[in-house]
Design an enzyme around this catalytic site. Sequence first.
Site, mmCIF file in Angstrom:
data_model
loop_
_atom_site.group_PDB
_atom_site.id
_atom_site.type_symbol
_atom_site.label_atom_id
_atom_site.label_comp_id
_atom_site.label_asym_id
_atom_site.label_seq_id
_atom_site.Cartn_x
_atom_site.Cartn_y
_atom_site.Cartn_z
ATOM 1 N N GLN A 1 11.405 6.179 25.147
ATOM 2 C CA GLN A 1 11.756 4.786 24.921
ATOM 3 C C GLN A 1 12.007 4.590 23.428
ATOM 4 O OE1 GLN A 1 12.332 2.644 27.209
ATOM 5 N NE2 GLN A 1 10.892 2.760 28.902
ATOM 6 N N THR B 1 20.287 -0.830 29.234
ATOM 7 C CA THR B 1 19.897 -0.706 27.827
ATOM 8 C C THR B 1 20.284 0.652 27.234
ATOM 9 O OG1 THR B 1 17.705 -0.150 28.591
ATOM 10 C CG2 THR B 1 18.035 -2.389 27.825
ATOM 11 N N ASP C 1 27.855 -2.822 45.176
ATOM 12 C CA ASP C 1 28.798 -2.268 46.155
ATOM 13 C C ASP C 1 29.669 -3.440 46.610
ATOM 14 O OD1 ASP C 1 30.048 -0.711 48.157
ATOM 15 O OD2 ASP C 1 28.188 0.318 48.660
ATOM 16 N N GLY D 1 30.701 -6.649 48.687
ATOM 17 C CA GLY D 1 29.797 -7.737 49.060
ATOM 18 C C GLY D 1 29.104 -7.530 50.396
ATOM 19 N N ASN D 2 29.859 -7.118 51.406
ATOM 20 C CA ASN D 2 29.268 -6.976 52.730
ATOM 21 C C ASN D 2 28.134 -5.949 52.731
ATOM 22 O OD1 ASN D 2 29.419 -7.526 55.687
ATOM 23 N ND2 ASN D 2 29.853 -5.320 55.736
ATOM 24 N N ASP E 1 13.415 -1.291 42.294
ATOM 25 C CA ASP E 1 14.361 -1.253 41.178
ATOM 26 C C ASP E 1 15.523 -0.362 41.595
ATOM 27 O OD1 ASP E 1 15.542 -1.530 38.726
ATOM 28 O OD2 ASP E 1 14.152 -0.201 37.674
ATOM 29 N N LEU E 2 16.338 -0.874 42.508
ATOM 30 C CA LEU E 2 17.398 -0.047 43.109
ATOM 31 C C LEU E 2 18.773 -0.363 42.528
ATOM 32 C CD1 LEU E 2 16.090 -0.042 46.801
ATOM 33 C CD2 LEU E 2 15.712 1.645 44.989
ATOM 34 N N LYS E 3 18.852 -1.358 41.684
ATOM 35 C CA LYS E 3 20.090 -1.675 40.948
ATOM 36 C C LYS E 3 21.322 -1.574 41.830
ATOM 37 C CE LYS E 3 18.326 -0.405 36.363
ATOM 38 N NZ LYS E 3 17.003 0.185 36.652
ATOM 39 N N LEU E 4 21.363 -2.444 42.846
ATOM 40 C CA LEU E 4 22.445 -2.358 43.837
ATOM 41 C C LEU E 4 23.778 -2.863 43.276
ATOM 42 C CD1 LEU E 4 20.696 -3.683 47.089
ATOM 43 C CD2 LEU E 4 20.725 -1.369 46.136
ATOM 44 N N LYS F 1 6.347 -0.763 40.946
ATOM 45 C CA LYS F 1 7.807 -0.639 40.930
ATOM 46 C C LYS F 1 8.226 0.728 41.480
ATOM 47 C CE LYS F 1 10.522 0.212 37.131
ATOM 48 N NZ LYS F 1 11.708 1.061 37.395
ATOM 49 N N ASP G 1 7.138 6.301 39.009
ATOM 50 C CA ASP G 1 8.309 7.178 38.880
ATOM 51 C C ASP G 1 7.973 8.609 39.313
ATOM 52 O OD1 ASP G 1 10.043 5.124 37.897
ATOM 53 O OD2 ASP G 1 9.059 5.277 35.952
ATOM 54 N N ARG H 1 4.511 -0.411 25.342
ATOM 55 C CA ARG H 1 3.545 0.605 24.922
ATOM 56 C C ARG H 1 2.360 -0.078 24.275
ATOM 57 N NH1 ARG H 1 6.040 2.914 27.899
ATOM 58 N NH2 ARG H 1 7.081 4.918 27.789
ATOM 59 N N GLY I 1 5.047 2.267 32.823
ATOM 60 C CA GLY I 1 4.995 3.520 33.572
ATOM 61 C C GLY I 1 4.000 4.481 32.968
ATOM 62 N N ARG I 2 4.532 5.402 32.147
ATOM 63 C CA ARG I 2 3.719 6.530 31.673
ATOM 64 C C ARG I 2 2.423 6.182 30.960
ATOM 65 N NH1 ARG I 2 9.142 9.058 29.526
ATOM 66 N NH2 ARG I 2 9.485 6.815 29.468
#
Length: 236
Positions: A193, A123, A70, A72-73, A65-68, A38, A16, A184, A213-214
Amino acid sequence: MTEPLTPRDRLIVALDMASRDEAERLIDRIGDAAAFYKIGYRLGYAGGLALAERLAASGVKVFLDLKLHDIGNSVEEGVQSLARLGAHLLTVHAYPQTMRAARRGRDSVPGSALRLLAVTVLTSYDDADLREAGYAAGVADLVASRAAAARDIGIDGIVCAATEAAAVRAVIGPDRLIVTPGIRPAGAASGDQKRVVTPAAAIRAGADHLVVGRPITEAADPRAAARSIVSEIAEA
Ligand code: C5P
Protein backbone atom coordinates in the site's frame (compact mmCIF):
# COMPACT_ATOMS: atom_id res chain seq x y z
CA MET A 1 -33.65 2.86 7.68
CA THR A 2 -30.12 3.02 9.08
CA GLU A 3 -29.17 1.79 12.53
CA PRO A 4 -26.28 3.60 14.28
CA LEU A 5 -22.89 1.96 13.64
CA THR A 6 -20.89 0.63 16.58
CA PRO A 7 -17.08 0.93 16.36
CA ARG A 8 -16.94 -2.83 15.71
CA ASP A 9 -19.43 -2.52 12.81
CA ARG A 10 -17.11 0.04 11.22
CA LEU A 11 -14.28 -2.46 10.87
CA ILE A 12 -14.38 -4.71 7.79
CA VAL A 13 -11.74 -7.46 7.77
CA ALA A 14 -10.51 -8.33 4.26
CA LEU A 15 -10.40 -12.12 3.78
CA ASP A 16 -7.89 -12.22 0.94
CA MET A 17 -7.17 -15.93 1.45
CA ALA A 18 -6.78 -18.56 -1.28
CA SER A 19 -9.35 -20.97 0.15
CA ARG A 20 -12.51 -21.13 2.19
CA ASP A 21 -10.82 -23.37 4.80
CA GLU A 22 -8.13 -20.79 5.44
CA ALA A 23 -10.73 -18.05 5.71
CA GLU A 24 -12.87 -20.11 8.12
CA ARG A 25 -9.84 -20.68 10.37
CA LEU A 26 -9.12 -16.97 10.51
CA ILE A 27 -12.76 -16.11 11.26
CA ASP A 28 -12.63 -18.61 14.15
CA ARG A 29 -9.51 -17.00 15.56
CA ILE A 30 -10.99 -13.49 15.33
CA GLY A 31 -14.16 -14.62 17.10
CA ASP A 32 -16.43 -11.77 18.17
CA ALA A 33 -13.70 -9.14 17.73
CA ALA A 34 -15.08 -8.44 14.22
CA ALA A 35 -18.51 -8.84 12.66
CA PHE A 36 -17.98 -7.70 9.07
CA TYR A 37 -15.84 -9.43 6.42
CA LYS A 38 -14.83 -8.54 2.89
CA ILE A 39 -14.55 -11.16 0.16
CA GLY A 40 -12.89 -10.13 -3.11
CA TYR A 41 -11.76 -11.82 -6.32
CA ARG A 42 -9.30 -14.26 -4.77
CA LEU A 43 -11.57 -15.91 -2.20
CA GLY A 44 -14.74 -15.13 -4.13
CA TYR A 45 -13.58 -17.37 -6.96
CA ALA A 46 -12.40 -20.05 -4.52
CA GLY A 47 -15.49 -20.91 -2.48
CA GLY A 48 -16.02 -17.44 -1.06
CA LEU A 49 -19.63 -17.05 -2.16
CA ALA A 50 -20.69 -20.16 -0.24
CA LEU A 51 -18.80 -18.78 2.75
CA ALA A 52 -20.58 -15.43 2.29
CA GLU A 53 -23.92 -17.20 2.37
CA ARG A 54 -23.01 -19.06 5.54
CA LEU A 55 -21.76 -15.91 7.27
CA ALA A 56 -24.82 -13.89 6.28
CA ALA A 57 -27.12 -16.66 7.55
CA SER A 58 -25.33 -16.55 10.92
CA GLY A 59 -25.75 -12.78 11.25
CA VAL A 60 -22.25 -11.76 10.20
CA LYS A 61 -22.12 -8.98 7.60
CA VAL A 62 -20.41 -9.56 4.28
CA PHE A 63 -18.94 -7.07 1.82
CA LEU A 64 -18.61 -8.66 -1.63
CA ASP A 65 -15.87 -6.66 -3.34
CA LEU A 66 -16.58 -8.06 -6.80
CA LYS A 67 -16.39 -4.79 -8.75
CA LEU A 68 -19.06 -5.76 -11.26
CA HIS A 69 -19.23 -4.27 -14.75
CA ASP A 70 -21.04 -5.85 -17.72
CA ILE A 71 -24.08 -5.21 -19.91
CA GLY A 72 -27.02 -3.96 -17.86
CA ASN A 73 -29.03 -7.17 -18.01
CA SER A 74 -26.11 -9.27 -16.71
CA VAL A 75 -25.34 -6.82 -13.92
CA GLU A 76 -29.00 -6.69 -12.88
CA GLU A 77 -29.32 -10.46 -12.69
CA GLY A 78 -25.96 -10.89 -10.99
CA VAL A 79 -26.80 -8.33 -8.32
CA GLN A 80 -30.17 -9.99 -7.79
CA SER A 81 -28.40 -13.29 -7.02
CA LEU A 82 -25.97 -11.57 -4.62
CA ALA A 83 -28.81 -9.74 -2.87
CA ARG A 84 -30.58 -13.08 -2.34
CA LEU A 85 -27.39 -14.52 -0.89
CA GLY A 86 -27.68 -12.02 1.98
CA ALA A 87 -24.65 -9.80 1.35
CA HIS A 88 -24.59 -6.34 2.96
CA LEU A 89 -22.22 -4.46 0.64
CA LEU A 90 -21.28 -4.95 -3.01
CA THR A 91 -18.99 -2.97 -5.31
CA VAL A 92 -19.75 -2.12 -8.92
CA HIS A 93 -17.78 0.12 -11.28
CA ALA A 94 -19.17 3.65 -11.47
CA TYR A 95 -20.50 3.53 -15.03
CA PRO A 96 -24.03 4.97 -15.12
CA GLN A 97 -25.53 2.01 -17.00
CA THR A 98 -23.91 -0.44 -14.59
CA MET A 99 -25.01 1.48 -11.51
CA ARG A 100 -28.62 1.75 -12.71
CA ALA A 101 -28.70 -1.96 -13.49
CA ALA A 102 -27.26 -2.76 -10.06
CA ARG A 103 -30.03 -0.75 -8.42
CA ARG A 104 -32.69 -2.55 -10.40
CA GLY A 105 -31.22 -5.89 -9.38
CA ARG A 106 -31.09 -4.99 -5.70
CA ASP A 107 -34.49 -3.29 -5.67
CA SER A 108 -36.05 -6.42 -7.17
CA VAL A 109 -35.26 -8.43 -4.02
CA PRO A 110 -37.83 -7.53 -1.36
CA GLY A 111 -36.32 -6.72 2.03
CA SER A 112 -32.74 -6.90 0.77
CA ALA A 113 -30.17 -5.36 3.14
CA LEU A 114 -27.70 -5.01 0.27
CA ARG A 115 -26.10 -1.59 -0.14
CA LEU A 116 -24.33 -0.77 -3.36
CA LEU A 117 -20.91 0.89 -3.44
CA ALA A 118 -19.37 2.45 -6.52
CA VAL A 119 -15.69 2.27 -7.40
CA THR A 120 -14.94 5.60 -9.13
CA VAL A 121 -11.37 5.26 -10.42
CA LEU A 122 -9.20 2.34 -9.30
CA THR A 123 -6.47 3.69 -7.03
CA SER A 124 -3.83 1.91 -9.13
CA TYR A 125 -4.67 4.37 -11.96
CA ASP A 126 -2.97 7.72 -12.41
CA ASP A 127 -3.63 10.35 -15.09
CA ALA A 128 -1.31 8.58 -17.55
CA ASP A 129 -3.15 5.26 -17.09
CA LEU A 130 -6.46 7.03 -17.78
CA ARG A 131 -5.05 8.62 -20.95
CA GLU A 132 -3.80 5.21 -22.08
CA ALA A 133 -7.31 3.82 -21.48
CA GLY A 134 -8.82 6.55 -23.66
CA TYR A 135 -10.06 9.05 -21.09
CA ALA A 136 -9.54 12.79 -21.45
CA ALA A 137 -10.23 13.55 -17.77
CA GLY A 138 -7.64 13.21 -15.01
CA VAL A 139 -8.15 11.15 -11.84
CA ALA A 140 -9.48 13.93 -9.58
CA ASP A 141 -12.07 15.12 -12.11
CA LEU A 142 -13.19 11.60 -12.97
CA VAL A 143 -13.52 10.65 -9.28
CA ALA A 144 -15.70 13.72 -8.70
CA SER A 145 -17.89 13.26 -11.77
CA ARG A 146 -18.39 9.54 -11.15
CA ALA A 147 -19.18 10.17 -7.47
CA ALA A 148 -21.80 12.70 -8.60
CA ALA A 149 -23.28 10.18 -11.03
CA ALA A 150 -23.39 7.53 -8.26
CA ARG A 151 -25.21 9.99 -6.01
CA ASP A 152 -27.72 10.94 -8.71
CA ILE A 153 -28.45 7.29 -9.54
CA GLY A 154 -29.03 6.48 -5.87
CA ILE A 155 -25.98 4.33 -5.16
CA ASP A 156 -25.48 3.93 -1.39
CA GLY A 157 -21.81 4.81 -1.14
CA ILE A 158 -18.31 5.05 -2.57
CA VAL A 159 -15.11 3.10 -2.01
CA CYS A 160 -12.10 5.39 -1.99
CA ALA A 161 -8.74 6.07 -0.40
CA ALA A 162 -8.90 8.02 2.87
CA THR A 163 -6.98 10.76 1.08
CA GLU A 164 -9.95 11.19 -1.30
CA ALA A 165 -12.64 10.89 1.37
CA ALA A 166 -13.14 14.60 2.01
CA ALA A 167 -13.50 15.43 -1.69
CA VAL A 168 -15.91 12.52 -2.17
CA ARG A 169 -17.93 13.51 0.91
CA ALA A 170 -18.34 17.02 -0.50
CA VAL A 171 -19.94 15.50 -3.60
CA ILE A 172 -22.11 12.73 -2.13
CA GLY A 173 -23.32 14.50 1.03
CA PRO A 174 -23.58 13.23 4.60
CA ASP A 175 -25.92 10.28 4.19
CA ARG A 176 -24.08 7.97 1.82
CA LEU A 177 -21.34 5.60 2.91
CA ILE A 178 -17.62 6.06 2.41
CA VAL A 179 -15.59 2.86 2.71
CA THR A 180 -11.79 3.14 2.75
CA PRO A 181 -8.99 0.55 2.46
CA GLY A 182 -5.31 1.34 2.87
CA ILE A 183 -5.46 1.40 6.68
CA ARG A 184 -2.42 0.74 8.86
CA PRO A 185 -2.31 1.06 12.65
CA ALA A 186 0.56 3.31 13.74
CA GLY A 187 3.87 1.44 13.44
CA ALA A 188 2.56 -1.35 11.16
CA ALA A 189 4.29 -2.34 7.90
CA SER A 190 2.60 -0.73 4.90
CA GLY A 191 3.14 -3.75 2.60
CA ASP A 192 2.38 -2.80 -1.02
CA GLN A 193 0.00 0.00 0.00
CA LYS A 194 1.52 3.30 -1.05
CA ARG A 195 -0.76 5.75 0.72
CA VAL A 196 -1.75 4.49 4.14
CA VAL A 197 -3.51 6.20 7.01
CA THR A 198 -4.23 5.13 10.57
CA PRO A 199 -7.73 4.00 11.59
CA ALA A 200 -8.27 7.21 13.56
CA ALA A 201 -7.19 9.40 10.64
CA ALA A 202 -9.54 7.57 8.25
CA ILE A 203 -12.50 8.07 10.59
CA ARG A 204 -11.62 11.73 10.98
CA ALA A 205 -11.41 12.05 7.18
CA GLY A 206 -15.06 10.99 7.03
CA ALA A 207 -14.92 7.22 6.42
CA ASP A 208 -17.87 5.18 7.70
CA HIS A 209 -16.19 1.78 7.30
CA LEU A 210 -12.51 0.82 7.22
CA VAL A 211 -11.27 -2.20 5.28
CA VAL A 212 -8.28 -3.80 6.99
CA GLY A 213 -6.53 -6.89 5.66
CA ARG A 214 -2.98 -7.90 6.48
CA PRO A 215 -2.57 -5.92 9.73
CA ILE A 216 -5.19 -8.36 11.10
CA THR A 217 -4.91 -11.46 8.91
CA GLU A 218 -1.13 -11.71 9.25
CA ALA A 219 -0.95 -10.71 12.92
CA ALA A 220 0.33 -13.28 15.41
CA ASP A 221 -2.93 -12.66 17.28
CA PRO A 222 -5.61 -11.57 14.77
CA ARG A 223 -8.22 -11.20 17.50
CA ALA A 224 -6.07 -8.80 19.50
CA ALA A 225 -5.19 -6.87 16.32
CA ALA A 226 -8.88 -6.48 15.46
CA ARG A 227 -9.71 -5.38 19.00
CA SER A 228 -7.00 -2.79 19.01
CA ILE A 229 -8.23 -1.29 15.71
CA VAL A 230 -11.79 -1.22 17.04
CA SER A 231 -10.58 0.73 20.11
CA GLU A 232 -8.74 3.16 17.88
CA ILE A 233 -11.98 3.65 15.91
CA ALA A 234 -13.90 4.16 19.16
CA GLU A 235 -11.46 6.81 20.35
CA ALA A 236 -11.68 8.69 17.04
O1 C5P B 1 -4.10 -6.12 3.44
P1 C5P B 1 -4.65 -4.75 3.21
O2 C5P B 1 -5.12 -4.06 4.48
O3 C5P B 1 -3.75 -3.88 2.39
O4 C5P B 1 -5.97 -5.05 2.37
C1 C5P B 1 -6.73 -4.09 1.83
C2 C5P B 1 -7.90 -4.67 1.10
O5 C5P B 1 -8.54 -3.60 0.42
C3 C5P B 1 -7.54 -5.69 0.02
O6 C5P B 1 -8.62 -6.60 -0.06
C4 C5P B 1 -7.44 -4.86 -1.23
O7 C5P B 1 -7.80 -5.57 -2.39
C5 C5P B 1 -8.48 -3.77 -0.97
N1 C5P B 1 -8.19 -2.52 -1.66
C6 C5P B 1 -7.03 -1.80 -1.47
N2 C5P B 1 -6.81 -0.63 -2.09
C7 C5P B 1 -7.69 -0.17 -2.93
C8 C5P B 1 -8.87 -0.86 -3.16
C9 C5P B 1 -9.09 -2.05 -2.50
O8 C5P B 1 -6.19 -2.19 -0.68
N3 C5P B 1 -7.45 0.97 -3.49
